[in-house]
Write a protein that holds these residues in place. Sequence first.
Motif, short mmCIF file in Angstrom:
data_model
loop_
_atom_site.label_atom_id
_atom_site.label_comp_id
_atom_site.label_asym_id
_atom_site.label_seq_id
_atom_site.Cartn_x
_atom_site.Cartn_y
_atom_site.Cartn_z
N ALA A 151 0.84 -1.20 0.00
CA ALA A 151 0.00 0.00 0.00
C ALA A 151 0.87 1.25 0.00
O ALA A 151 0.60 2.22 -0.72
N LEU A 152 1.94 1.22 0.79
CA LEU A 152 2.84 2.38 0.87
C LEU A 152 3.53 2.63 -0.46
O LEU A 152 3.57 3.75 -0.97
N VAL A 153 4.06 1.56 -1.05
CA VAL A 153 4.84 1.73 -2.28
C VAL A 153 3.94 2.12 -3.45
O VAL A 153 4.22 3.08 -4.18
N ILE A 154 2.80 1.40 -3.60
CA ILE A 154 1.91 1.76 -4.71
C ILE A 154 1.39 3.19 -4.51
O ILE A 154 1.30 3.97 -5.45
N GLY A 155 1.08 3.51 -3.25
CA GLY A 155 0.62 4.87 -2.94
C GLY A 155 1.64 5.92 -3.36
O GLY A 155 1.29 6.95 -3.93
N ALA A 156 2.91 5.65 -3.09
CA ALA A 156 3.95 6.62 -3.42
C ALA A 156 4.04 6.82 -4.93
O ALA A 156 4.34 7.91 -5.40
N PHE A 157 3.73 5.77 -5.68
CA PHE A 157 3.81 5.88 -7.15
C PHE A 157 2.61 6.61 -7.75
O PHE A 157 2.58 6.86 -8.94
N MET A 158 1.59 6.91 -6.91
CA MET A 158 0.42 7.62 -7.43
C MET A 158 0.71 9.11 -7.63
O MET A 158 -0.09 9.84 -8.18
N GLY A 159 1.85 9.56 -7.13
CA GLY A 159 2.16 11.00 -7.12
C GLY A 159 2.39 11.58 -8.51
O GLY A 159 2.44 10.85 -9.50
N SER A 205 -4.73 -5.73 9.20
CA SER A 205 -5.72 -5.07 8.35
C SER A 205 -5.90 -3.61 8.76
O SER A 205 -6.33 -2.79 7.98
N LEU A 206 -5.55 -3.28 10.00
CA LEU A 206 -5.63 -1.88 10.44
C LEU A 206 -4.46 -1.06 9.91
O LEU A 206 -4.55 0.16 9.79
N THR A 207 -3.33 -1.73 9.62
CA THR A 207 -2.15 -0.98 9.20
C THR A 207 -2.23 -0.57 7.73
O THR A 207 -1.64 0.44 7.34
N THR A 208 -2.95 -1.36 6.91
CA THR A 208 -2.90 -1.12 5.46
C THR A 208 -3.46 0.24 5.06
O THR A 208 -2.79 0.97 4.31
N PRO A 209 -4.67 0.63 5.55
CA PRO A 209 -5.16 1.97 5.15
C PRO A 209 -4.22 3.09 5.61
O PRO A 209 -4.01 4.05 4.87
N ILE A 210 -3.64 2.95 6.80
CA ILE A 210 -2.75 4.01 7.30
C ILE A 210 -1.61 4.24 6.32
O ILE A 210 -1.31 5.36 5.92
N LEU A 211 -0.98 3.14 5.92
CA LEU A 211 0.18 3.29 5.06
C LEU A 211 -0.22 3.64 3.63
O LEU A 211 0.58 4.20 2.89
N ALA A 212 -1.47 3.35 3.25
CA ALA A 212 -1.93 3.82 1.95
C ALA A 212 -2.04 5.35 1.96
O ALA A 212 -1.56 6.02 1.03
N TYR A 213 -2.63 5.91 3.03
CA TYR A 213 -2.65 7.38 3.14
C TYR A 213 -1.24 7.94 3.20
O TYR A 213 -0.91 8.92 2.53
N ALA A 214 -0.39 7.31 4.01
CA ALA A 214 0.99 7.80 4.15
C ALA A 214 1.72 7.71 2.81
O ALA A 214 2.47 8.62 2.44
N GLY A 215 1.46 6.63 2.07
CA GLY A 215 2.10 6.47 0.76
C GLY A 215 1.70 7.58 -0.20
O GLY A 215 2.54 8.17 -0.88
N LEU A 216 0.39 7.90 -0.22
CA LEU A 216 -0.07 8.99 -1.09
C LEU A 216 0.61 10.30 -0.70
O LEU A 216 0.92 11.13 -1.56
#
Lengths: 272, 148
Positions: free
Chosen positions: A44-52, B92-103
């Motif tokens: 989620a973190l990595v794919i999210g970072a690539f959305m930029g 499952s609680l960690t995934t949305p957090i890191l999705a926001y952080a990733g964005l």
Amino acid sequence: MRDGIRNIKVHAIVLILVIISEFIGVHSFKVGPGTLVLLPMLYALVIGAFMGPKFLKAVNQKDMVGAGSLVGVTLMLLMARYGTTVGPNLPAIIKSGPALLLQEFGNLGTLFLGIPLAVFLGLKREAIGAAHSVAREPNVALIGDVYGFDGPEGRGVMGVYICGTVFGTIFYGLMATAAAAYLPLSPKALAMASGVGSASMMTASVSSLSAMFPQMAEELQALGAASNMLSGLDGLYMSLWMALPASEWLYRKAYRVKYGTEPERPLAEGGK
Amino acid sequence: MKFSEAIAVLIIVAVMSLIGNLVGFHNGIVESLPGMIFLVALCVAGIALGKVVPGNIPNVAWIVLIGCIVTYPGFPGSAVFSGWVKKVSFLSLTTPILAYAGLAIGKDLDLLKQTGWRIVVVSIAVFIGTYIGSALIAQGVLTVTGQL
């Protein structure tokens, strides 16, 4: 934060990221004698970072700021879950109390490794801001208070803070698996070490350890959460009273070794 | 931070975590609902205490403390609460957090470029130093106290 909440696009993208990441699921790979654990949160973190805007251009500056403003609140549910993990394990945690308390001093390990390296690489007083601690929010606030943000110490601490934000989580996840696989350290000790004052770094480390040692998962999570709480409580004072003076001292020593002269005096002695 | 705004974000994240919990861990939404509502209630109670009690104690400290107390063995209902919450997978609680952080990372990448490679190298040393330093002490004390 209001703009972040009303930004339906950000929530929709996050939901898609969650579904994709959970669908891929947890994967462990045998690497040599150890195991590399990849978790949904890392995808989620990595794919999210690539959305930029630099890559997929799915989100713009406003979306990124909105998403960032929500991270603090999104962490609360996880912290509640941590609380409910610590509660049932509290008797065991109290038994580990001495180890848990004393390992906090290990956070000073950062400066003994970081300051000489930073000076060797040619950094000047940036080194003190960068390497006195693991540079999470309380440490950033402290450096700003003691030296001010516009000086070299402020630049140093902000640099490490940004690095921690960008790749600290991934690094902690991978470091935990590598340490558990290759170093003669018990998962309990590594779980205690995971609490450095950042919930996401601690979670990455503890989750990787839990995936490697599922029979101890609950205990490892509880130890990590307890250690992180301790770091949150003592981190600021430890930095102020121990890490900063030790950093100044070690900086002078390392500076003399590298340049053969005394370092220049700090511009702002107590920048308040 | 307004109370209503925090609750809105909590509910959004709770729904996402429920879906992630279903997709990734095959815990049905209905069976994990009591645990999730309980977690949201803990957060709300924590935020409320943070607002009421003087002394600027962070909300998350209250949230962890309350969560800890109500699941401590012997607290009325602790076994029931623990049972609910166990259905909500931790991961499952960690995934949305890191999705926001990733964005949100995108906006920091330029800053990272400015700070230069030396700070990146020092950061890695800092991460390793604190982790291994703490782990060595913990290992030593656990060994001495015979808990390994």
